[in-house]
Each structure stands twice: as C-alpha cells, then as structure tokens.
Write a protein that holds these residues in place. Structure first.
Motif, PDB file in Angstrom:
ATOM      1  N   ALA A 197      -3.753  12.385  -7.003  1.00  0.00           N
ATOM      2  CA  ALA A 197      -3.037  11.191  -7.464  1.00  0.00           C
ATOM      3  C   ALA A 197      -2.363  10.495  -6.289  1.00  0.00           C
ATOM      4  CB  ALA A 197      -1.992  11.578  -8.518  1.00  0.00           C
ATOM      5  N   ASP A 198      -1.743  11.299  -5.407  1.00  0.00           N
ATOM      6  CA  ASP A 198      -1.063  10.723  -4.246  1.00  0.00           C
ATOM      7  C   ASP A 198      -2.066  10.058  -3.301  1.00  0.00           C
ATOM      8  OD1 ASP A 198       1.465  10.459  -2.673  1.00  0.00           O
ATOM      9  OD2 ASP A 198       0.282  11.593  -1.220  1.00  0.00           O
ATOM     10  N   GLN A 199      -3.242  10.675  -3.147  1.00  0.00           N
ATOM     11  CA  GLN A 199      -4.255  10.107  -2.268  1.00  0.00           C
ATOM     12  C   GLN A 199      -4.762   8.767  -2.794  1.00  0.00           C
ATOM     13  OE1 GLN A 199      -7.619  12.672  -1.583  1.00  0.00           O
ATOM     14  NE2 GLN A 199      -8.758  11.126  -0.445  1.00  0.00           N
ATOM     15  N   VAL A 200      -5.069   8.711  -4.107  1.00  0.00           N
ATOM     16  CA  VAL A 200      -5.538   7.463  -4.710  1.00  0.00           C
ATOM     17  C   VAL A 200      -4.467   6.386  -4.598  1.00  0.00           C
ATOM     18  CG1 VAL A 200      -6.225   6.340  -6.865  1.00  0.00           C
ATOM     19  CG2 VAL A 200      -7.138   8.595  -6.294  1.00  0.00           C
ATOM     20  N   LEU A 201      -3.218   6.764  -4.902  1.00  0.00           N
ATOM     21  CA  LEU A 201      -2.129   5.790  -4.856  1.00  0.00           C
ATOM     22  C   LEU A 201      -1.889   5.294  -3.430  1.00  0.00           C
ATOM     23  CD1 LEU A 201      -0.186   4.323  -6.682  1.00  0.00           C
ATOM     24  CD2 LEU A 201       1.476   6.144  -6.317  1.00  0.00           C
ATOM     25  N   SER A 202      -2.031   6.188  -2.447  1.00  0.00           N
ATOM     26  CA  SER A 202      -1.873   5.780  -1.050  1.00  0.00           C
ATOM     27  C   SER A 202      -2.955   4.778  -0.650  1.00  0.00           C
ATOM     28  CB  SER A 202      -1.925   7.004  -0.129  1.00  0.00           C
ATOM     29  OG  SER A 202      -0.834   7.870  -0.383  1.00  0.00           O
ATOM     30  N   GLU A 203      -4.192   4.999  -1.127  1.00  0.00           N
ATOM     31  CA  GLU A 203      -5.271   4.061  -0.835  1.00  0.00           C
ATOM     32  C   GLU A 203      -5.004   2.704  -1.479  1.00  0.00           C
ATOM     33  OE1 GLU A 203      -8.744   6.019  -2.248  1.00  0.00           O
ATOM     34  OE2 GLU A 203      -8.765   7.522  -0.639  1.00  0.00           O
ATOM     35  N   ILE A 204      -4.480   2.726  -2.701  1.00  0.00           N
ATOM     36  CA  ILE A 204      -4.145   1.472  -3.385  1.00  0.00           C
ATOM     37  C   ILE A 204      -3.031   0.753  -2.630  1.00  0.00           C
ATOM     38  CG2 ILE A 204      -3.196   0.468  -5.507  1.00  0.00           C
ATOM     39  CD1 ILE A 204      -4.517   2.796  -7.043  1.00  0.00           C
ATOM     40  N   GLU A 205      -1.996   1.495  -2.216  1.00  0.00           N
ATOM     41  CA  GLU A 205      -0.879   0.894  -1.487  1.00  0.00           C
ATOM     42  C   GLU A 205      -1.355   0.269  -0.173  1.00  0.00           C
ATOM     43  OE1 GLU A 205       1.765   4.175  -1.166  1.00  0.00           O
ATOM     44  OE2 GLU A 205       2.778   3.757  -3.058  1.00  0.00           O
ATOM     45  N   ALA A 206      -2.295   0.948   0.509  1.00  0.00           N
ATOM     46  CA  ALA A 206      -2.802   0.417   1.778  1.00  0.00           C
ATOM     47  C   ALA A 206      -3.520  -0.920   1.561  1.00  0.00           C
ATOM     48  CB  ALA A 206      -3.745   1.427   2.425  1.00  0.00           C
ATOM     49  N   ARG A 207      -4.287  -1.011   0.487  1.00  0.00           N
ATOM     50  CA  ARG A 207      -5.006  -2.253   0.201  1.00  0.00           C
ATOM     51  C   ARG A 207      -4.037  -3.356  -0.239  1.00  0.00           C
ATOM     52  NH1 ARG A 207     -10.510  -0.257  -2.983  1.00  0.00           N
ATOM     53  NH2 ARG A 207     -11.204   1.232  -1.388  1.00  0.00           N
ATOM     54  N   VAL A 208      -3.058  -2.991  -1.041  1.00  0.00           N
ATOM     55  CA  VAL A 208      -2.088  -3.988  -1.504  1.00  0.00           C
ATOM     56  C   VAL A 208      -1.234  -4.477  -0.336  1.00  0.00           C
ATOM     57  CG1 VAL A 208      -0.088  -4.379  -2.992  1.00  0.00           C
ATOM     58  CG2 VAL A 208      -2.044  -3.069  -3.849  1.00  0.00           C
ATOM     59  N   ALA A 209      -0.903  -3.574   0.579  1.00  0.00           N
ATOM     60  CA  ALA A 209      -0.067  -3.939   1.732  1.00  0.00           C
ATOM     61  C   ALA A 209      -0.749  -4.972   2.618  1.00  0.00           C
ATOM     62  CB  ALA A 209       0.268  -2.697   2.547  1.00  0.00           C
ATOM     63  N   ALA A 210      -2.081  -5.033   2.571  1.00  0.00           N
ATOM     64  CA  ALA A 210      -2.806  -6.029   3.366  1.00  0.00           C
ATOM     65  C   ALA A 210      -2.528  -7.447   2.882  1.00  0.00           C
ATOM     66  CB  ALA A 210      -4.305  -5.745   3.303  1.00  0.00           C
ATOM     67  N   SER A 211      -2.063  -7.579   1.631  1.00  0.00           N
ATOM     68  CA  SER A 211      -1.768  -8.908   1.074  1.00  0.00           C
ATOM     69  C   SER A 211      -0.310  -9.304   1.248  1.00  0.00           C
ATOM     70  CB  SER A 211      -2.127  -8.937  -0.423  1.00  0.00           C
ATOM     71  OG  SER A 211      -3.482  -8.600  -0.622  1.00  0.00           O
ATOM     72  N   GLY A 212       0.541  -8.383   1.703  1.00  0.00           N
ATOM     73  CA  GLY A 212       1.954  -8.673   1.847  1.00  0.00           C
ATOM     74  C   GLY A 212       2.768  -7.408   1.758  1.00  0.00           C
TER      75      GLY A 212
END
Length: 447
Positions: A197-212
């Motif tokens: 769960a932490d790995q998936v969420l970290s990947e999502i956060e990395a992609r979202v962080a690219a937008s702001g």
C-alpha cells in the motif's frame, strides 16, 4: 486532484460508459426483435430477467472477489467476460443462444457497476469525491442517449447485431488500456499488505507531485484490526441499517431504469407508435437523465447526499403521477422533467452514496450484496411489468415507481448517515464499533 486522477477517472468512466451502453441498448434491441418477429413480449421478459440474473450473480461475486483478491483483479476479469460474450452475441443464431449469452454478459456488467464506483471512491480526495463520482455517473449515463442514437440509425440500416459488436470491441480495447491501473492502497491496507500500500501510494504521490506541491497530509486514522471479516458482518446490528438502505436504493434504481425506462420503447410500439417515434421520446428522457446527473455533480458536495436524495425522490414521485394525466407535448415535457429528477436521485444515491456506506474491508461485498438484491428484485419485476401493463397500462407501472421513490426518500432521511465531504474512514466510523463476540470472524483485541 491531478493529471493522474483525471486519467484514472477517464479509464473507469470509459468502462462504465460501455457497460451502460450495452445495458441500455437492450430496450432498442428487444423492440427490433419484436418488430422482426424474432421475439415476443413474454420472450423479451425472459431476456431481461436472465440479464438481471447475470447482473445479480455478477454483483455478488464481484464483491466477494474484489474484497478477497483486490479491485484490479476484479475489474479486469469482469470486462474480459463482458467483451467476449458481447462479441459472441452478435453472431447468435436464435433467441435461445442470445438469451444464454446475455446471461454471461450480465455477469460482467453486474461486476463493473460494483467495482467501478467503489474503486474510484477509494482513490479520490474526500473534499470532492462525491462531485467526481457523480461526474463519472453523468458521463456514463450519457451512454443511454448514445445507444439510442446509434440504435436509431444502425438497427434500421444494418440490423441489431451491430449493437452487440460495438460495445464488445470497445470493452476489449478498454481492457487493454486499464492494465496499467494500480491496486487500491486502501484495500491493500485493509488486508494487512502495508508495504505494498505504501509503495503504490508513494508512486501516486510522485506522479501527483509532478503537477504541483502535495497538500499537507491528514492526521493518520487509528489503526484498525486487519483480520479477515465474514460477509455476515453486513447483517450485524451496527451495519444492518446501512445494508437495508443500500438494498432499497438498488431496488428503486433497478425499477426506475429497467422496469420503466427499459420497457418504454416496447410499450410505445405495442401502443401503435413506430419504432422511430418511440425512440425519439425515450431520447428526450435520456437527455433529461443526463441533465439530472449533471445537477447531481453540483448538489452532492454542496447540499449533501441525504437532502438531495430525499428532495428529488419525492419530486420524481409527484412527476411520475403527473405523467398519467398528460398527453402530447405536455407528456413529453413532463417526461423530460421526470427524467431530470430521477437523474439527480439515482446519481447521488446509487453511484455516490451506497459505496460510502461500508468500510473498506467489506465495501465491495456491501455494494455487491445491495446490487445483487436489487438485481434479484428487478429480474422479478420484468414479469410484474408485463402484468401491470396488461391490467393497468402505463399508469399502473408509474404508480409503482412513485410508491418506491417515496419509501426511498423516507428511509434515507430517517435512517441514513450523511457522508458529505468526509473521508471513507470517517464515514465508516459513524457506524458503532463491532462488539467482539458478534464481530463475525474478527479476532478480538487481546488487550
């Protein structure tokens, strides 16, 4: 919300759009089959009942499999089943084979509705979760209008078989596109797979962080037991009220869409209208339903779930009764406004509210059980519609619709929780904690 969320919404919405396209095209196909002498009213009732039997089984097993093996596994499996069966139906040699294939299609169709809305809710921010789930429902419900438009031109020109081929091909293409969708971190956490769960969420956060910049993290929720929980929890005292509300909503929506709108083309043809004229009237109603879904996008996070469902269910009931006493242009206008009110009610209640009633550990089983119960009732309703039409015409059908809507409004207002702009964990916490002795397979905390 970010580009990552928008892509996720697009993929889930595309699947739901094709699902509803296939489901709503059934009315046009059946009207064409009657006109060609391939079928009769009673055989059409069997076709629809078998469809809802498939939806029933698909809904329940989607809940079981989705809570056991994950959301991603379930939505890929159901789309493969639906796509292959739909393509096969385009080559059906007779009604017996077509009815059998429709049952298989129903398995996939029922699963998609359960998994789609619940899965999307688990990925979206609480602040605008209702808005985006309702937006998905609005776009997906536009499939009913698109299916009618395509049926209007395709069936007279090349025949009804293409109405199965089109969604079948689209389903397989979407299946390929959705292979990159991640598993729900909420589900992974609920079954104790914390690192994943932490790995998936970290990947999502990395992609979202690219937008702001990322928003400030919310305070962590209390750690809950991760032991497996039986489906019987849905009938335990703390959860039963929510289960019954979800079942009632599904029964009402099922009668609205498949005991009323689904039968209108056939009813109008039976009353002497041409197939083209009957489809034109239903097109007006489908546009109204989409408009209502659009209003639901605004109301669900602004006014709230409970007041919106209550108000528009009662309004729909009154408009349904008014439909009995109108003719001509007034009938068309009343039908349009009725469809708008039904669009608001069904969008918020069915797509937004029901998945929010249950905790992550049994969310899909809860929505699946409610969906299965609704499908079971709707399957039986097909024969009831034939009986009501034979003995009371359209007025009898509309009267039953109005009664169900009043019951739904009262139940939600008196017994339903408000889930507006709260996290799914907070929404679940409104349910009293399960007593260990009655936790139904939850291991008691030794402390």
């Amino acid at each position: 919300m970010s580009r990552w969320h928008y892509r996720l919404v697009a993929l889930v919405t595309a699947g739901m759009f094709v699902d509803l396209f296939e489901l709503y095209s059934g009315g046009s196909i059946l009207a064409a089959l009657v006109q060609e002498g391939w079928s009769t009213m009673s055989v059409n009732a069997t076709f629809l009942s078998v469809t809802f039997l498939g939806l029933l089984i698909g809904s329940w097993f989607a809940g079981v499999l989705g809570d056991r093996y994950g959301r991603r596994f379930c939505y890929q499996l159901n789309f493969a089943i639906f796509g292959i069966a739909s393509l096969a139906a385009a080559f059906a040699p007779n009604m017996t084979v077509l009815i059998g294939l429709r049952f298989v299609m129903g398995l996939g169709l029922g699963a998609e509705v359960v998994v789609g809305y619940a899965t999307l809710a688990e990925f979206l921010p609480a602040k605008n979760r209702g808005r985006w789930v309702a937006l998905m429902a609005m776009i997906a419900n536009f499939a009913s209008f698109v299916s009618l438009v395509i049926a209007y031109y395709v069936i007279p020109a090349v025949g009804w078989r293409y109405m199965f081929a089109i969604p079948g091909i689209a389903a397989l293409l979407i299946w390929l596109a959705r292979r990159s969708m991640p598993e729900s971190p909420r589900w992974l956490e609920s079954v104790g797979r914390i690192e994943e769960a932490d790995q998936v969420l970290s990947e999502i956060e990395a992609r979202v962080a690219a937008s702001g910049p990322l928003p400030e993290a919310a305070p962590p929720a209390p750690v809950r037991p991760q032991e497996p929980i039986s489906s019987a929890v849905l009938f335990s005292r703390p959860v039963l009220r929510r289960t019954l509300i979800g079942i009632l909503i599904n029964i009402t929506v099922g009668f609205t869409l498949y005991g009323f709108l689904q039968w209108l083309p056939t009813i109008f043809v039976q009353q002497g209208m041409t197939l083209g004229s009957s489809l034109q009237i239903v097109m007006v109603m489908t546009v109204g339903k989409v408009v209502g879904a659009g209003a639901g996008v605004v109301l669900t996070d602004w006014v709230g779930r409970k007041p919106s469902i209550t108000l528009f269910a009662l309004l729909s009931s009154l408009l349904g009764i008014a439909l009995i006493f109108t003719q001509g242009d007034a009938f068309i206008a009343t039908s349009f406004v009725l469809a708008v009110a039904l669009g608001v009610t069904n969008t918020i209640a069915y797509t937004v509210y029901v998945p929010e009633l249950f905790e992550t550990r049994y969310r899909l089983r809860g929505t699946g059980l409610c969906g299965a119960a609704g499908r079971l009732a709707t399957s039986a309703v097909q024969f009831l519609v034939v009986y009501l039409y034979a003995n009371g015409g359209l007025a009898a059908i509309v009267s039953m619709l109005a009664a169900l809507l009043v019951i739904e409004a009262i139940a939600v207002q008196l017994f339903g929780p408000e889930t507006k702009q709260v996290s799914l964990e907070q929404a679940a916490s409104q349910t009293p904690e399960l007593v260990p002795e009655r936790a139904l397979a939850v291991v008691p905390n030794k402390s």
